[in-house]
Each structure stands twice: as C-alpha cells, then as structure tokens.
Write a protein that holds these residues in place. Structure first.
Motif, PDB file in Angstrom:
ATOM      1  N   GLN A 190       0.807  -1.212   0.000  1.00  0.00           N
ATOM      2  CA  GLN A 190       0.000   0.000   0.000  1.00  0.00           C
ATOM      3  C   GLN A 190       0.848   1.273   0.000  1.00  0.00           C
ATOM      4  N   LYS A 191       1.971   1.272   0.732  1.00  0.00           N
ATOM      5  CA  LYS A 191       2.749   2.509   0.837  1.00  0.00           C
ATOM      6  C   LYS A 191       3.337   2.926  -0.513  1.00  0.00           C
ATOM      7  N   PHE A 192       3.603   1.941  -1.383  1.00  0.00           N
ATOM      8  CA  PHE A 192       4.154   2.283  -2.690  1.00  0.00           C
ATOM      9  C   PHE A 192       3.048   2.689  -3.669  1.00  0.00           C
ATOM     10  N   ILE A 193       1.836   2.199  -3.420  1.00  0.00           N
ATOM     11  CA  ILE A 193       0.696   2.710  -4.189  1.00  0.00           C
ATOM     12  C   ILE A 193       0.467   4.175  -3.837  1.00  0.00           C
ATOM     13  N   GLU A 194       0.561   4.481  -2.517  1.00  0.00           N
ATOM     14  CA  GLU A 194       0.349   5.853  -2.064  1.00  0.00           C
ATOM     15  C   GLU A 194       1.429   6.792  -2.587  1.00  0.00           C
ATOM     16  N   ARG A 195       2.632   6.273  -2.807  1.00  0.00           N
ATOM     17  CA  ARG A 195       3.702   7.107  -3.376  1.00  0.00           C
ATOM     18  C   ARG A 195       3.494   7.361  -4.868  1.00  0.00           C
ATOM     19  N   GLY A 196       2.567   6.610  -5.462  1.00  0.00           N
ATOM     20  CA  GLY A 196       2.298   6.786  -6.884  1.00  0.00           C
ATOM     21  C   GLY A 196       3.169   5.942  -7.780  1.00  0.00           C
ATOM     22  N   TRP A 197       3.822   4.889  -7.223  1.00  0.00           N
ATOM     23  CA  TRP A 197       4.705   4.039  -8.019  1.00  0.00           C
ATOM     24  C   TRP A 197       3.934   2.948  -8.762  1.00  0.00           C
ATOM     25  N   PHE A 198       2.828   2.503  -8.170  1.00  0.00           N
ATOM     26  CA  PHE A 198       2.079   1.390  -8.737  1.00  0.00           C
ATOM     27  C   PHE A 198       0.590   1.701  -8.786  1.00  0.00           C
ATOM     28  N   LYS A 199      -0.091   0.969  -9.693  1.00  0.00           N
ATOM     29  CA  LYS A 199      -1.548   0.920  -9.718  1.00  0.00           C
ATOM     30  C   LYS A 199      -1.951  -0.551  -9.794  1.00  0.00           C
ATOM     31  N   VAL A 200      -3.165  -0.836  -9.408  1.00  0.00           N
ATOM     32  CA  VAL A 200      -3.672  -2.206  -9.522  1.00  0.00           C
ATOM     33  C   VAL A 200      -4.892  -2.187 -10.423  1.00  0.00           C
ATOM     34  N   ARG A 201      -4.835  -2.990 -11.490  1.00  0.00           N
ATOM     35  CA  ARG A 201      -5.974  -3.100 -12.396  1.00  0.00           C
ATOM     36  C   ARG A 201      -6.791  -4.320 -11.989  1.00  0.00           C
ATOM     37  N   PRO A 202      -8.042  -4.120 -11.603  1.00  0.00           N
ATOM     38  CA  PRO A 202      -8.870  -5.267 -11.190  1.00  0.00           C
ATOM     39  C   PRO A 202      -8.973  -6.317 -12.292  1.00  0.00           C
ATOM     40  N   THR A 203      -8.876  -7.560 -11.890  1.00  0.00           N
ATOM     41  CA  THR A 203      -8.958  -8.680 -12.829  1.00  0.00           C
ATOM     42  C   THR A 203      -9.857  -9.762 -12.233  1.00  0.00           C
ATOM     43  N   VAL A 204     -10.683 -10.357 -13.056  1.00  0.00           N
ATOM     44  CA  VAL A 204     -11.546 -11.455 -12.614  1.00  0.00           C
ATOM     45  C   VAL A 204     -11.058 -12.742 -13.267  1.00  0.00           C
ATOM     46  N   VAL A 205     -10.722 -13.732 -12.423  1.00  0.00           N
ATOM     47  CA  VAL A 205     -10.279 -15.040 -12.911  1.00  0.00           C
ATOM     48  C   VAL A 205     -11.468 -15.991 -12.828  1.00  0.00           C
ATOM     49  N   LYS A 206     -11.851 -16.542 -13.967  1.00  0.00           N
ATOM     50  CA  LYS A 206     -13.001 -17.432 -14.009  1.00  0.00           C
ATOM     51  C   LYS A 206     -12.568 -18.855 -13.685  1.00  0.00           C
ATOM     52  N   ARG A 207     -13.225 -19.473 -12.700  1.00  0.00           N
ATOM     53  CA  ARG A 207     -12.965 -20.843 -12.322  1.00  0.00           C
ATOM     54  C   ARG A 207     -14.284 -21.584 -12.183  1.00  0.00           C
ATOM     55  N   THR A 208     -14.195 -22.919 -12.283  1.00  0.00           N
ATOM     56  CA  THR A 208     -15.419 -23.722 -12.181  1.00  0.00           C
ATOM     57  C   THR A 208     -16.058 -23.575 -10.812  1.00  0.00           C
ATOM     58  N   SER A 209     -15.212 -23.344  -9.804  1.00  0.00           N
ATOM     59  CA  SER A 209     -15.739 -23.197  -8.444  1.00  0.00           C
ATOM     60  C   SER A 209     -16.289 -21.793  -8.186  1.00  0.00           C
ATOM     61  N   GLY A 210     -16.098 -20.907  -9.158  1.00  0.00           N
ATOM     62  CA  GLY A 210     -16.573 -19.540  -9.002  1.00  0.00           C
ATOM     63  C   GLY A 210     -15.507 -18.526  -9.395  1.00  0.00           C
ATOM     64  N   ASP A 211     -15.952 -17.389  -9.854  1.00  0.00           N
ATOM     65  CA  ASP A 211     -15.018 -16.340 -10.255  1.00  0.00           C
ATOM     66  C   ASP A 211     -14.261 -15.791  -9.045  1.00  0.00           C
ATOM     67  N   ILE A 212     -12.982 -15.458  -9.263  1.00  0.00           N
ATOM     68  CA  ILE A 212     -12.142 -14.880  -8.203  1.00  0.00           C
ATOM     69  C   ILE A 212     -11.707 -13.488  -8.628  1.00  0.00           C
ATOM     70  N   GLN A 213     -11.912 -12.528  -7.745  1.00  0.00           N
ATOM     71  CA  GLN A 213     -11.485 -11.145  -8.021  1.00  0.00           C
ATOM     72  C   GLN A 213     -10.037 -10.995  -7.587  1.00  0.00           C
ATOM     73  N   THR A 214      -9.164 -10.601  -8.482  1.00  0.00           N
ATOM     74  CA  THR A 214      -7.763 -10.358  -8.149  1.00  0.00           C
ATOM     75  C   THR A 214      -7.337  -9.066  -8.831  1.00  0.00           C
TER      76      THR A 214
END
Length: 240
Positions: A190-214
C-alpha cells in the motif's frame, strides 16, 4: 554606528537577536538560565516574540539552549535593565530598525528575495533532472505498464538484462510487492501505491468453483523512473 550586538535574519526576513549575546552585552550578573525566564514574564510569548534555538556549545560540546528574539522584544528587554548598557543596546536596536526600514534596504530585501526564488528554481531543476533524463512526461503521466513490459523497457533503454520473473522476484525480495501466497501475491504494498509508483488493475479469474477477483500490478510513469534508478544501482548486465 558600530555593531554592538550581532544580529541575523529569520526565515521571513525579520531581524533577530541571540538572547545569550544580549545577556552577555548587558553584563547582567544573574545567570542566563535564571535571567531569561524572568524576562519572559513581562508578557513575551514563545513562537511570537522569540523562538528556541538549540546549538552545540563550542567549549563543552554540549547541546545548549538559546532563544532568538525579535527586535521589539530585544528593545524592551534592553530598556528593562535600566542600566547604561541597556540604554546603549536599545539605541542600537532603534538605529537598526531605522536602517532596516529605509527605502534602500526595502529594495535590497526585495532583490534578495527574488534571488532566493531564482536559486530555489535552479535547485528544483537539478532535482528534476533524473525525470527529464528518463522522460519526465512519462513519469507524470498515467502511462502505467505491467511488469513484463517494464522488464522489456529497462532492457531496451538501459541494458538491464532481467526478465519478468526475475524482476517480480526482486520486487518481492526488495519489499515492493507482497510475498505471501494467495490472491494478493505480487500486488504492490500500500505505501508504494500511495507514493504513486504502482496501480492495480482489477482482474476477474473465471474458475469452475466460481469467479475470483484479483488484480494486475501496473508500474506507473513515476514508478518506472524511481525503480529504474534503483535497478541501475543494484544491477549490471554482468551480475544478472
């Protein structure tokens, strides 16, 4: 008039006087540690009329407290002594005040202030130099890229021969990315996100047991500049 007591300017251009130097000039018999608290009882307020200044004493090498007085306070203290020395100090401070407010001095202070602004601007240009060398437009933009693209970028531009997987490992070991197994592995801390070094792009992984948000870690323009400078210091093509 000769300089009786040394003076200097504070950060806003006001004349200030060392309380210890004033005490010495006035030849007060009461020790400074008792004398100055008594002087403050005449209604002077710390942060308004005077400020604390800690310095290392040249004789005993110990931290010592001094108090920097504004000119009005110094004048009043001199007058309170009711001695010839006090009268001399007050007359000297009045002379300084007249000189300080003369048209020539007002113009000089304005010119000095302008020169300070020029020096600050030149300093800022030097501080910004790493950004301009690597592309300041990129560092300030929202041109975030994934780790693989960043690994290719630093190889193409700087010859840092490290692939995506090694770069991910280095970022984890260096504390930029999360190490723990699970959905958050390889996401930025989190501290490096706050510094503006990184961003996170939401991704959904589809699985037979259910979709996973990553999420997918993206290195921002600013992060690319900062991390490239660190990598240039930490790696060489031979070492990798």
């Amino acid at each position: 008039m000769d300089q009786l007591i040394a003076t200097k300017q504070n950060s806003v251009g006001e004349i200030i006087v060392s309380s210890r130097e004033l005490h010495e000039f006035l030849e007060v018999e009461t020790p400074f540690r008792k004398w100055f608290p008594r002087m403050t009882e005449y209604g002077f307020v710390e942060g308004v009329d005077y400020t604390l200044d800690i310095f290392v004493h040249p004789l005993n090498k110990q931290e010592t407290a001094d108090f920097l007085l504004k000119l009005d306070m110094a004048k009043e203290i001199a007058m309170l002594q009711r001695t010839e020395k006090g009268k001399q100090a007050r007359q000297y401070f009045l002379h300084l005040e007249r000189m300080w407010n003369s048209p020539d001095m007002v113009i000089k202070r304005a010119m000095d202030f302008q020169q300070q602004k020029i020096v600050m601007l030149e300093t800022q240009i030097q501080e910004d130099k790493p950004y301009t060398e690597f592309g300041k437009v990129v560092s300030m933009s929202d041109g975030a890229i994934n780790i693989g693209a960043f690994a290719k970028l630093i190889y193409d531009k700087h010859g840092i021969n490290i692939g995506r997987n090694k770069l991910l490992s280095w970022m984890r070991d260096s504390g930029y990315l999360i190490k723990q197994e699970g959905a958050e592995k390889n996401l930025p801390k989190q501290k490096f996100i706050e510094r503006g070094w990184f961003k996170v792009r939401p991704t959904v992984v589809k699985r037979t047991s259910g979709d996973i948000q990553t999420g997918t870690t993206l290195v921002t323009g600013k992060g690319q500049v900062e991390l490239t400078n660190i990598l240039l210091s930490a790696f060489s093509e031979k070492a990798i």
